[in-house]
Design a protein around this motif. Structure first.
Motif, PDB file in Angstrom:
ATOM      1  N   PRO A  36       0.966  -1.191   0.019  1.00 50.06           N
ATOM      2  CA  PRO A  36      -0.048  -0.004   0.018  1.00 50.06           C
ATOM      3  C   PRO A  36       0.689   1.090   0.059  1.00 50.06           C
ATOM      4  O   PRO A  36       1.844   1.445   0.699  1.00 50.06           O
ATOM      5  N   ASP A  37       0.346   2.198  -0.796  1.00 46.89           N
ATOM      6  CA  ASP A  37       1.336   3.302  -1.082  1.00 46.89           C
ATOM      7  C   ASP A  37       1.213   4.289   0.343  1.00 46.89           C
ATOM      8  O   ASP A  37       0.084   4.466   0.582  1.00 46.89           O
ATOM      9  N   GLY A  38       2.153   4.615   0.960  1.00 49.46           N
ATOM     10  CA  GLY A  38       2.333   5.278   2.088  1.00 49.46           C
ATOM     11  C   GLY A  38       1.597   4.711   3.437  1.00 49.46           C
ATOM     12  O   GLY A  38       1.629   5.269   4.188  1.00 49.46           O
ATOM     13  N   LYS A  39       1.431   3.382   3.268  1.00 46.71           N
ATOM     14  CA  LYS A  39       0.844   2.599   4.436  1.00 46.71           C
ATOM     15  C   LYS A  39       1.889   1.588   4.850  1.00 46.71           C
ATOM     16  O   LYS A  39       1.500   0.576   5.373  1.00 46.71           O
ATOM     17  N   GLN A  51       3.978  -0.156  -5.580  1.00 49.11           N
ATOM     18  CA  GLN A  51       3.169   0.629  -4.672  1.00 49.11           C
ATOM     19  C   GLN A  51       1.614   0.820  -5.456  1.00 49.11           C
ATOM     20  O   GLN A  51       1.561   1.455  -6.380  1.00 49.11           O
ATOM     21  N   ILE A  52       0.745   0.561  -4.527  1.00 48.49           N
ATOM     22  CA  ILE A  52      -0.613   0.753  -5.177  1.00 48.49           C
ATOM     23  C   ILE A  52      -1.305   1.730  -4.253  1.00 48.49           C
ATOM     24  O   ILE A  52      -1.163   1.758  -3.152  1.00 48.49           O
ATOM     25  N   GLU A  53      -2.439   2.308  -4.824  1.00 44.11           N
ATOM     26  CA  GLU A  53      -3.249   3.423  -4.197  1.00 44.11           C
ATOM     27  C   GLU A  53      -4.545   2.577  -3.782  1.00 44.11           C
ATOM     28  O   GLU A  53      -5.597   2.326  -4.363  1.00 44.11           O
ATOM     29  N   GLY A  54      -3.904   1.894  -2.645  1.00 40.22           N
ATOM     30  CA  GLY A  54      -5.079   1.311  -2.061  1.00 40.22           C
ATOM     31  C   GLY A  54      -4.437   0.462  -0.877  1.00 40.22           C
ATOM     32  O   GLY A  54      -3.451   0.744  -0.518  1.00 40.22           O
ATOM     33  N   ASN A  55      -5.227  -0.446  -0.129  1.00 36.62           N
ATOM     34  CA  ASN A  55      -4.693  -1.242   1.214  1.00 36.62           C
ATOM     35  C   ASN A  55      -4.114  -2.504   0.751  1.00 36.62           C
ATOM     36  O   ASN A  55      -4.053  -3.051  -0.270  1.00 36.62           O
ATOM     37  N   ASP A  61      -6.750  -4.895  -1.039  1.00 39.47           N
ATOM     38  CA  ASP A  61      -6.664  -4.599  -2.458  1.00 39.47           C
ATOM     39  C   ASP A  61      -5.394  -5.376  -3.242  1.00 39.47           C
ATOM     40  O   ASP A  61      -5.685  -5.680  -4.078  1.00 39.47           O
ATOM     41  N   ASP A 108     -12.128  -0.553   5.663  1.00 35.19           N
ATOM     42  CA  ASP A 108     -11.020   0.613   5.657  1.00 35.19           C
ATOM     43  C   ASP A 108     -10.422   0.257   7.009  1.00 35.19           C
ATOM     44  O   ASP A 108     -10.614   1.373   7.853  1.00 35.19           O
TER      45      ASP A 108
END
Length: 380
Positions: free
Chosen positions: A113-116, A134-138, A141, A259
């Protein structure tokens, strides 16, 4: 004095209990054989009569319990001719996958996850030469995507849905029983994807079956990969207790969480892949699931570091936070032996540790009097 008994990893150590052959090429970094540390100061302060141990998996080669499963998953992938592996990760799986792929000479693709993700874990994946996506998701995802990719691309999926991962991770239960001489009364773990609590139950169930206890469901957990050998005295299995972070607690909500959010990034998972079998583990063992707030988790991390000298990452401390609460309220009765799994090392997430540290660096002049004064002012 005996010489020449070099430890070479958990597959060699437990070869007769794992699905490998005599000619299998073992991909190992010397994982396993982690310390089972009896806590002294924390129980003394609680004033209760119980034995509390932590199984410090943060001392595996890449700093987490994931190495136990990854040595098996990558060994089997190489045995089957795979040239690449793939995983979704909140950090620790990616670090382990990257390291063992490097050891094997194959490619690792890690989806995060990007930034997570804690920076310590990202650094590991990058340094080991994996392809980081890196994906825009958790994480959930990412898990969905890598399962789809593995169905169409020539890569081996090495998340805990890979049954060989759980086979490697079950060896932690073997080590605990060997050190204690029996299974503990309670085994407490942090729960995210729920593969680890399942793996430990496989290990305890296998040992119980080897010593004669009637185990009805063990083979359904390990999908036919277990090694049973009957005979001997009746075995014992612990009650398995799984603790989740309150912001990421599908087992407490009774449904998936879309989430999830928690400071304990390693268990920031709302759609556990081992959902069904984890419920079965709870039922068979007579254990339970519970949740801890981020505040409780961070307090337990700090308590372990300051009182016992054990530095684990936040997710790891969830097991201790929950166990201490259940010891205080009597759910875990006095006289019990309790093992808490600490899944990862504190250096995985140094930013979180520094942010809650009670002591900050003291800046003084490079003079004897200044240093002496700082020591005097901070004694005790």
């Amino acid at each position: 004095m005996a010489f020449g008994h070099r430890y070479t990893g958990l597959i060699d150590r437990y070869r007769d209990r794992l699905p490998v052959h005599d000619d299998t090429r073992i991909i190992s970094l010397g994982e396993g054989n982690t310390p089972l540390i009896r806590l002294n100061n924390i129980p003394r302060e609680l004033g209760r009569d119980f034995e509390l141990y932590v199984k410090f998996e943060g001392l595996n080669p890449t700093g987490s319990f994931k190495d136990r499963g990854m040595t098996m998953a990558v060994t089997k992938a190489v045995e089957e001719g795979s040239k690449a592996i793939i995983c979704a990760s909140t950090g620790n799986t990616s670090a382990a996958a990257a390291a063992y792929a490097a050891r094997a000479g194959i490619t690792a693709f890690v989806v995060i996850p990007d930034g997570k993700i804690a920076m310590g874990k990202l650094a590991q994946a990058m340094m080991h030469g994996s392809v980081v996506i890196q994906i825009e998701g958790n994480f959930d995802d990412g898990m969905r995507l890598v399962k789809e990719v593995a169905n169409s691309a020539p890569v081996t999926l090495v998340n805990s849905v890979n049954p060989f991962r759980l086979q490697g991770q079950k060896t932690a239960a073997f080590e605990i029983v060997e050190e204690l001489g029996r299974a503990p009364d309670f085994h407490c773990l942090p729960v995210g994807n729920a593969g680890n609590i399942t793996a430990h139950w496989i290990g305890y169930s296998e040992l119980a079956a080897q010593t004669g206890e009637h185990v009805t469901e063990a083979c359904t957990f390990c999908r036919g990969h277990c090694r049973f050998a009957g005979g001997g005295v009746t075995g014992q299995r612990p009650r398995m207790v799984g603790y989740q972070a309150s912001g990421s607690a599908p087992f407490l909500r009774g449904a998936m969480v879309d989430d999830p959010e928690t400071v304990a990034t390693a268990i920031r998972i709302g759609h556990p892949q081992s959902w069904d079998v984890a419920w079965k583990v709870r039922e068979e063992s007579g254990g339970w699931f519970d949740e801890c707030t981020d505040e409780e988790i961070l307090a337990a991390q700090k308590l372990l570091a300051e009182k016992e000298g054990v530095f684990c990452e936040p997710a790891s401390a969830t097991s201790v936070a929950g166990a201490l609460r259940d010891i205080r309220n009597g759910k875990i009765p006095e006289g019990s032996s309790v093992v808490c799994t600490l899944t990862g090392h504190g250096l995985k997430d140094p930013d979180t540790a520094i942010a809650q540290s009670s002591r900050t660096p003291i800046k003084v002049r490079a003079e004897l009097d200044a240093v002496t004064r700082a020591i005097h002012d901070n004694m005790g």
